[in-house]
Motif scaffolding. Structure first.
Motif, mmCIF file in Angstrom:
data_model
loop_
_atom_site.group_PDB
_atom_site.id
_atom_site.type_symbol
_atom_site.label_atom_id
_atom_site.label_comp_id
_atom_site.label_asym_id
_atom_site.label_seq_id
_atom_site.Cartn_x
_atom_site.Cartn_y
_atom_site.Cartn_z
ATOM 1 N N PRO A 98 16.839 13.006 -52.290
ATOM 2 C CA PRO A 98 17.171 14.489 -53.332
ATOM 3 C C PRO A 98 16.449 15.313 -54.628
ATOM 4 C CG PRO A 98 18.964 13.272 -53.455
ATOM 5 C CD PRO A 98 17.586 12.424 -53.192
ATOM 6 N N GLU A 102 14.018 18.313 -54.327
ATOM 7 C CA GLU A 102 14.601 20.101 -54.638
ATOM 8 C C GLU A 102 13.185 19.952 -55.268
ATOM 9 O OE1 GLU A 102 16.698 20.469 -59.386
ATOM 10 O OE2 GLU A 102 17.357 18.612 -58.650
ATOM 11 N N SER A 112 16.280 12.845 -61.384
ATOM 12 C CA SER A 112 16.898 13.117 -60.285
ATOM 13 C C SER A 112 18.648 12.604 -60.729
ATOM 14 C CB SER A 112 16.758 11.416 -59.814
ATOM 15 O OG SER A 112 17.162 10.563 -60.578
#
Length: 192
Positions: A98, A102, A112
């Motif tokens: 992720p 992003e 994170s």
């Protein structure tokens, strides 16, 4: 006590350190892709020594980092410092993470969510894209930031009147505790 500002400060200071090294002349050019060796999940230890040296100096200055790494634009691992962490890496590509997605989409530095890292310690990854003059991402610099270092903020000496103190992240997962032995995967999850 309110520990969030101190936690944020320490993580943001580490992030600023990564952003600073991204501006150094050694980091203005794209990494040398031809040296990548899949058997060691990146480049050899004696390759790209100037970048490795800078990353090592940052590791020594910011002991809260467990490792620093550079990813190619596609998410493939280019190098990890210290090198022994690169040799232990089981993952070659991080594009599904992720924080990578992003940073790729927004083109900005990312912190994170916390997770248990390869060393079985809670970490967050500080991650930033490095762009050229045309605003195209050339590579990414990241660092694994040990959250257990934040346990000193809730040490028995600092909390005095209380039996124990702890810090949870925005998902409700334990990231620091007066008794650092409790910052383990199963106990950590029970704070949700």
């Amino acid at each position: 006590h309110e520990y969030a500002p101190q936690c944020d400060f320490e993580i943001l200071e580490a992030q600023k350190s990564l952003e600073f090294i991204a501006t150094l002349p050694a980091f203005l050019e794209s990494p040398l892709i031809q040296d990548v060796d899949d058997s060691i999940v990146g480049i050899p230890e004696n390759s790209d020594l100037e970048r490795r040296m800078i990353l090592q100096q940052l590791l020594e200055k910011k002991s809260s980092f467990s490792s620093l790494f550079i990813l190619r634009p596609n998410g493939d691992l280019y190098l990890t410092q210290p090198f022994n962490r690169q040799l232990k890496s089981k993952q070659k590509n991080f594009s599904t993470r992720p924080y990578f997605q992003e940073a790729e989409q927004k083109g900005i530095s990312v912190i994170s969510d916390s997770f248990i890292g390869a060393t079985n310690i809670p970490v967050v990854v500080l991650f930033l894209p490095v762009k050229n003059n045309e605003n195209i991402i050339q590579f990414y610099i990241g660092g694994s930031f040990y959250l257990t270092n934040l346990s000193r903020l809730v040490s028995v000496e600092r909390i005095e009147l209380f039996d124990y103190g702890f810090i949870v992240d925005r998902q409700g997962k334990l990231i620091a505790h007066s008794d650092t032995k409790l910052v383990k995967d199963k106990v950590r999850e029970s704070y949700i």
